[in-house]
Design a protein around this motif. Structure first.
Motif, PDB file in Angstrom:
ATOM      1  N   THR A 113       0.840  -1.203   0.000  1.00  0.00           N
ATOM      2  CA  THR A 113       0.000   0.000   0.000  1.00  0.00           C
ATOM      3  C   THR A 113       0.867   1.243   0.000  1.00  0.00           C
ATOM      4  N   GLU A 114       0.342   2.314  -0.544  1.00  0.00           N
ATOM      5  CA  GLU A 114       1.013   3.612  -0.496  1.00  0.00           C
ATOM      6  C   GLU A 114       0.578   4.396   0.729  1.00  0.00           C
ATOM      7  N   GLN A 115      -0.453   3.926   1.409  1.00  0.00           N
ATOM      8  CA  GLN A 115      -1.006   4.650   2.547  1.00  0.00           C
ATOM      9  C   GLN A 115       0.031   4.817   3.650  1.00  0.00           C
ATOM     10  N   ASN A 116      -0.088   5.917   4.345  1.00  0.00           N
ATOM     11  CA  ASN A 116       0.715   6.161   5.517  1.00  0.00           C
ATOM     12  C   ASN A 116       0.135   5.318   6.658  1.00  0.00           C
ATOM     13  N   LEU A 117       0.960   4.842   7.552  1.00  0.00           N
ATOM     14  CA  LEU A 117       0.495   4.020   8.673  1.00  0.00           C
ATOM     15  C   LEU A 117       0.061   4.872   9.862  1.00  0.00           C
ATOM     16  N   LYS A 118       0.217   6.186   9.743  1.00  0.00           N
ATOM     17  CA  LYS A 118      -0.115   7.101  10.836  1.00  0.00           C
ATOM     18  C   LYS A 118      -1.570   6.928  11.264  1.00  0.00           C
ATOM     19  N   GLY A 119      -1.773   6.864  12.572  1.00  0.00           N
ATOM     20  CA  GLY A 119      -3.112   6.742  13.132  1.00  0.00           C
ATOM     21  C   GLY A 119      -3.606   5.315  13.275  1.00  0.00           C
ATOM     22  N   MET A 120      -2.854   4.364  12.744  1.00  0.00           N
ATOM     23  CA  MET A 120      -3.267   2.961  12.868  1.00  0.00           C
ATOM     24  C   MET A 120      -2.867   2.407  14.233  1.00  0.00           C
ATOM     25  N   PHE A 121      -3.724   1.564  14.776  1.00  0.00           N
ATOM     26  CA  PHE A 121      -3.434   0.885  16.035  1.00  0.00           C
ATOM     27  C   PHE A 121      -2.717  -0.417  15.691  1.00  0.00           C
ATOM     28  N   TRP A 122      -1.466  -0.548  16.101  1.00  0.00           N
ATOM     29  CA  TRP A 122      -0.669  -1.744  15.805  1.00  0.00           C
ATOM     30  C   TRP A 122      -0.515  -2.607  17.038  1.00  0.00           C
ATOM     31  N   GLU A 123      -0.607  -3.907  16.825  1.00  0.00           N
ATOM     32  CA  GLU A 123      -0.319  -4.868  17.890  1.00  0.00           C
ATOM     33  C   GLU A 123       0.953  -5.617  17.525  1.00  0.00           C
ATOM     34  N   ASN A 124       1.840  -5.749  18.506  1.00  0.00           N
ATOM     35  CA  ASN A 124       3.033  -6.572  18.353  1.00  0.00           C
ATOM     36  C   ASN A 124       3.232  -7.311  19.673  1.00  0.00           C
ATOM     37  N   SER A 125       2.564  -8.442  19.792  1.00  0.00           N
ATOM     38  CA  SER A 125       2.638  -9.238  21.017  1.00  0.00           C
ATOM     39  C   SER A 125       3.401 -10.546  20.777  1.00  0.00           C
ATOM     40  N   LEU A 126       4.365 -10.505  19.855  1.00  0.00           N
ATOM     41  CA  LEU A 126       5.166 -11.696  19.567  1.00  0.00           C
ATOM     42  C   LEU A 126       5.826 -12.211  20.841  1.00  0.00           C
ATOM     43  N   LEU A 127       5.648 -13.474  21.116  1.00  0.00           N
ATOM     44  CA  LEU A 127       6.222 -14.206  22.257  1.00  0.00           C
ATOM     45  C   LEU A 127       5.731 -13.720  23.621  1.00  0.00           C
ATOM     46  N   ALA A 128       4.721 -12.854  23.638  1.00  0.00           N
ATOM     47  CA  ALA A 128       4.211 -12.328  24.907  1.00  0.00           C
ATOM     48  C   ALA A 128       3.591 -13.409  25.776  1.00  0.00           C
ATOM     49  N   ASP A 129       2.938 -14.410  25.158  1.00  0.00           N
ATOM     50  CA  ASP A 129       2.319 -15.444  25.979  1.00  0.00           C
ATOM     51  C   ASP A 129       3.315 -16.520  26.394  1.00  0.00           C
ATOM     52  N   THR A 130       4.549 -16.439  25.920  1.00  0.00           N
ATOM     53  CA  THR A 130       5.585 -17.394  26.330  1.00  0.00           C
ATOM     54  C   THR A 130       6.510 -16.795  27.388  1.00  0.00           C
ATOM     55  N   PHE A 131       6.819 -15.511  27.233  1.00  0.00           N
ATOM     56  CA  PHE A 131       7.757 -14.839  28.141  1.00  0.00           C
ATOM     57  C   PHE A 131       7.125 -13.583  28.732  1.00  0.00           C
ATOM     58  N   PRO A 132       6.853 -13.564  30.035  1.00  0.00           N
ATOM     59  CA  PRO A 132       6.229 -12.389  30.662  1.00  0.00           C
ATOM     60  C   PRO A 132       7.064 -11.109  30.533  1.00  0.00           C
ATOM     61  N   ASP A 133       8.388 -11.253  30.390  1.00  0.00           N
ATOM     62  CA  ASP A 133       9.257 -10.075  30.283  1.00  0.00           C
ATOM     63  C   ASP A 133       9.546  -9.673  28.835  1.00  0.00           C
ATOM     64  N   GLN A 134       8.842 -10.259  27.884  1.00  0.00           N
ATOM     65  CA  GLN A 134       9.081  -9.986  26.466  1.00  0.00           C
ATOM     66  C   GLN A 134       8.902  -8.506  26.146  1.00  0.00           C
ATOM     67  N   THR A 135       9.808  -7.958  25.335  1.00  0.00           N
ATOM     68  CA  THR A 135       9.679  -6.619  24.782  1.00  0.00           C
ATOM     69  C   THR A 135       9.938  -6.707  23.285  1.00  0.00           C
ATOM     70  N   ASN A 136       9.233  -5.888  22.518  1.00  0.00           N
ATOM     71  CA  ASN A 136       9.385  -5.880  21.073  1.00  0.00           C
ATOM     72  C   ASN A 136       9.602  -4.443  20.607  1.00  0.00           C
ATOM     73  N   LEU A 137      10.810  -4.149  20.207  1.00  0.00           N
ATOM     74  CA  LEU A 137      11.162  -2.823  19.702  1.00  0.00           C
ATOM     75  C   LEU A 137      10.849  -2.796  18.211  1.00  0.00           C
ATOM     76  N   PHE A 138      10.191  -1.736  17.751  1.00  0.00           N
ATOM     77  CA  PHE A 138       9.743  -1.667  16.361  1.00  0.00           C
ATOM     78  C   PHE A 138      10.009  -0.267  15.827  1.00  0.00           C
ATOM     79  N   HIS A 139      10.775  -0.180  14.743  1.00  0.00           N
ATOM     80  CA  HIS A 139      11.112   1.094  14.110  1.00  0.00           C
ATOM     81  C   HIS A 139      10.305   1.234  12.827  1.00  0.00           C
ATOM     82  N   VAL A 140       9.723   2.411  12.610  1.00  0.00           N
ATOM     83  CA  VAL A 140       8.941   2.689  11.401  1.00  0.00           C
ATOM     84  C   VAL A 140       9.561   3.895  10.708  1.00  0.00           C
ATOM     85  N   ALA A 141       9.790   3.784   9.387  1.00  0.00           N
ATOM     86  CA  ALA A 141      10.413   4.883   8.647  1.00  0.00           C
ATOM     87  C   ALA A 141       9.785   5.043   7.272  1.00  0.00           C
TER      88      ALA A 141
END
Length: 161
Positions: A113-141
């Motif tokens: 898509t050419e659309q800008n992602l601004k204003g979208m609600f994103w979920e990134n819960s990768l490995l969250a149900d396996t590791f309680p201390d999981q963190t997911n850093l995500f860069h958008v450019a």
């Protein structure tokens, strides 16, 4: 300062072959103007991902070439990574594949898509149900505009600015 040390540890620990004391992924979403797609790559520790996929499938999972690995990984991503619309997860991306580099798995998807992602609600819960201390850093450019997001137990869904 803390973010710099965190990123340095993410790069150095796999090279040393040491077990990592935390559970984290790093992803980036970059707009490719020529192809008119958002290209997403995510870096996860292989042992963590295998443990998460084992829990997801209910059987021991080991990365190996073949369509079954792609099928499981695609299904797992679609459960934990995407856009929230009316509190429902949607996954408007195409799964492209994965590759193993030492003890890290790189996963690739794209959003056509050419659309800008601004204003979208994103979920990134990768490995969250396996590791309680999981963190997911995500860069958008997109062009010169860059933004980073830290997804963690208190905030698995965020609005892209």
């Amino acid at each position: 300062m803390k973010k710099g040390i965190f990123l340095l540890l993410l790069m150095v620990l796999p090279l040393l072959g040491l077990a990592h004391p935390f559970h984290s992924s790093v992803g980036e979403c970059i707009y490719n103007a020529k192809e008119k797609t958002w290209e997403i790559s995510i870096r996860l520790f292989q042992d963590d991902l295998e443990q998460g996929l084992s829990a997801f499938t209910g059987t021991r999972f080991v990365f190996q070439e073949g369509p079954q690995t792609d099928k499981v990984l695609d299904a797992y991503l679609r459960k934990h990574l995407g856009v929230q619309v009316n509190q429902q997860l949607t996954t408007p991306y195409r799964y492209l594949g994965w590759e193993a580099v030492k003890d890290v798995i790189w996963v690739y998807v794209e959003i056509p898509t050419e659309q800008n992602l601004k204003g979208m609600f994103w979920e990134n819960s990768l490995l969250a149900d396996t590791f309680p201390d999981q963190t997911n850093l995500f860069h958008v450019a997109r062009g010169e505009h860059k933004q980073s997001y830290l997804f963690q137990s208190t905030k698995w869904i965020q609005v892209f600015e």
